[in-house]
Design an enzyme around this catalytic site. Structure first.
Site, mmCIF file in Angstrom:
data_model
loop_
_atom_site.group_PDB
_atom_site.id
_atom_site.type_symbol
_atom_site.label_atom_id
_atom_site.label_comp_id
_atom_site.label_asym_id
_atom_site.label_seq_id
_atom_site.Cartn_x
_atom_site.Cartn_y
_atom_site.Cartn_z
ATOM 1 N N SER A 206 30.802 28.397 44.711
ATOM 2 C CA SER A 206 32.250 28.228 44.601
ATOM 3 C C SER A 206 32.725 27.274 45.703
ATOM 4 C CB SER A 206 32.947 29.593 44.675
ATOM 5 O OG SER A 206 34.302 29.482 44.314
ATOM 6 N N ASP A 442 32.147 30.236 33.336
ATOM 7 C CA ASP A 442 32.959 30.199 34.554
ATOM 8 C C ASP A 442 34.421 29.969 34.228
ATOM 9 O OD1 ASP A 442 33.990 29.814 37.163
ATOM 10 O OD2 ASP A 442 32.095 28.954 37.825
ATOM 11 N N HIS A 480 32.297 33.354 36.809
ATOM 12 C CA HIS A 480 32.399 33.178 38.265
ATOM 13 C C HIS A 480 32.133 34.539 38.890
ATOM 14 C CE1 HIS A 480 33.255 30.224 41.297
ATOM 15 N NE2 HIS A 480 33.978 31.096 41.975
#
Length: 552
Positions: A206, A442, A480
């Site tokens: 990230s 994601d 994510h």
């Protein structure tokens, strides 16, 4: 709220002089530590002070604030836990807080861990990588491990972006803290062990993934191996897309808001349309490139919102922002002028908030992540504090395609924070090894953007040449963290990276595990892009052996 004047007046001469004399792995050895016990060697670091000349970018030096020997446990070896601060040149700027774990049984390697979100907390150097790669964590492998808060503290009840009003804190966050933290770790390693590390690695996901790409692009001589997971590398463009999604949801009294139930409805419809494209309906969209889905099939009769079984016209308009490319009427860093659409199947139920309304007070209080959701909260905070530099700014009126009076600031910030540079020739020339992966479900950093960045590298260097340095993988179903295929803790990236860096074994297709319950529930091939896992037509659908990597 007015921003302070930039601190760039520290001057190019100072930058060059410090870079010329500091931050080198070739520091003189320190043989005196050989006569000390681990306890004594650790306690000695409690008084350590790192001179500015040992750090390759301008600081006022670093100070260790604590050093304590931690006994071995079932999960970790004996190590010296070091914490400290790197003082900013601007005395009004917060220092960079760091943590460094120095194992008694050291493998002569340094692992630098990236952060997350807008940072603001010191990375946990004992466990932080557990979700990024399969075990054991670097410290248990014998690495010295370092991480930082990137140069500011996330304060409870305060918006996550306020630190950006100080230019040195901003520059530290964007990239400078990476060099500073690494150089301090190198010097403390020398003081503890009497010698420099033989290999240096970086892993991050990230925001940490953006940081990992930043070290490849800006500090290529400092790292031998890098693992990048779901990076928000195109920071400025991604934040603007998130702002556009948030503003679309909360216009007209929140008519376009996708509640968690609506987001789950959308994903279920996409799954029904595209799940079987890989040869089996298994709850994972593996052949994303072939997936075609129009959210308009979910339209409520008449277009008005009639509940959680359909989407109103305003909500369908929000999906058009999500599933379209945003084009800017100007160039960001490295010529970037657009941000692509999300792939179908993204796990938005966790990221769009629990309220249809935008509330400035909650956004500024630090609770925006819950009320607005991560997507709108991040986009708003970035635009409000990095670009407009005004706590009371009207971000709903900000035009991401034509920012008007803010254009110069957009481009200035983009040049600092975006890790979009396709020139990685220095990292290639030094023999660096790089593994990059992104989950196709994601809901925050766009996997499609990472694919486009990789494609730009392949076009620039040629696939055969790029293969000597970089392997890129996509992971179907992985969001994510979580998602239809929860791969955190099940990605064998560090094993593969170590083999490549230290034994010359280049990775091919790998095997990734769905670790939803902490144990592998099912496995899939982790295919080298552009291939994807296709069911062979027979065999256990929960076993990687029943799939093959294809590029059709």
């Amino acid at each position: 709220m007015n921003a302070r004047l930039p601190v760039r007046a520290v001057g190019a001469t100072l930058v060059l002089s410090l870079a010329a004399c500091g931050g080198s792995d070739d520091a003189a050895p320190n043989p005196d530590v050989g006569a000390l016990t681990p306890q004594q060697a650790c306690e000695k670091l409690a008084d350590a002070r790192i001179a500015p000349a040992s750090i390759g970018l301008p600081t006022r030096g670093a100070t260790v604030t604590a050093a304590a020997l931690k006994g071995a446990t079932a999960g970790l070896p004996e190590y010296c836990a070091v914490s400290g601060v790197i003082d900013s040149v601007d005395t009004s700027a917060q220092p960079i807080r760091f943590a460094l774990a120095l194992p008694t049984e050291w493998n002569k390697r340094l692992m630098h861990l990236g952060g997350g979100g807008f940072n603001g907390t010191v990375t946990d150097v004992t466990t932080a990588s557990s979700g990024l790669t399969s075990p054991p964590v670097p410290l248990k492998r014998g690495y010295a491990v370092v991480g930082s808060d990137s140069g500011h503290v996330a304060k409870p009840g305060v918006n996550i972006g306020t630190f950006a009003l100080n230019e040195e804190e901003l520059r530290n966050f964007t990239h400078e803290q990476l060099k500073k933290t690494r150089d301090v770790a190198v010097e403390l390693i020398r003081q503890r062990y009497g010698t420099a590390q033989e290999k240096t690695y970086f892993i991050g996901g990230s925001e940490g993934g953006r940081e990992s790409m930043m070290v490849v692009q800006r500090f290529p001589a400092d790292y031998d191996g890098v693992f990048t997971l779901f990076p928000v590398f195109n920071w400025t463009a991604a934040m603007f897309k998130w702002l556009a999604i948030g503003n679309a949801m909360r216009a007209d009294g929140g008519a376009g808001w996708l509640s968690p139930a609506k987001a789950r409805l959308l994903q279920a419809s996409e799954m029904a349309a595209c799940d079987a494209l890989d040869g089996v309906a298994d709850g994972v969209i593996s052949h994303v490139a072939a997936c075609r889905h129009d959210p308009a099939v979910l339209r409520c009769p008449g277009g008005a919102d009639t509940g959680d079984t359909c989407l109103s016209d305003a909500q369908i308009a929000t999906t058009k922002v999500i599933y379209s490319r945003q084009t800017f009427q100007y160039a960001m860093a490295n010529g970037l002028q657009s941000v692509p659409a999300y792939y179908p199947g993204a796990f938005f139920a966790s990221s769009l908030g629990n309220s249809p309304l935008f509330d400035l007070a909650s956004a500024l209080s630090g609770t925006g992540g819950t009320t607005l959701g991560s997507i709108h909260n991040f986009g708003d905070a970035f635009t409000r504090f990095f670009i407009m530099r005004d706590a009371n700014a009207d971000t709903a009126a900000f035009d991401i395609t034509q920012p008007g009076e803010h254009l110069a600031r957009v481009q200035e910030v983009s040049a600092l924070v975006d890790a979009t540079d396709p020139d990685v020739s220095a990292f290639i020339a030094r023999g660096g090894r790089w593994i990059m992966a992104h989950g196709l479900e994601d809901q925050l950093p766009l996997a499609s953007a990472t694919v486009e960045y990789y494609d730009s590298l392949a076009a620039r260097y040629g696939r055969a040449e790029l293969d000597k340095t970089l392997r890129f993988y996509t992971i179907p179903g992985f969001a994510h963290v979580g998602g239809s295929f929860a791969a955190e803790g099940g990605i064998p990236a560090l094993d593969a990276l170590e083999d490549w860096v230290e034994r010359g074994i280049a990775p091919g297709h790998l095997v990734v595990s769905d670790m939803r319950s902490g144990n592998a529930l099912r496995t899939r091939p982790m295919c080298v892009y552009p291939s994807w896992p296709k069911y062979k037509g027979s065999g256990d659908v929960n076993a990687a052996a029943s799939f093959e990597c294809v590029a059709e």
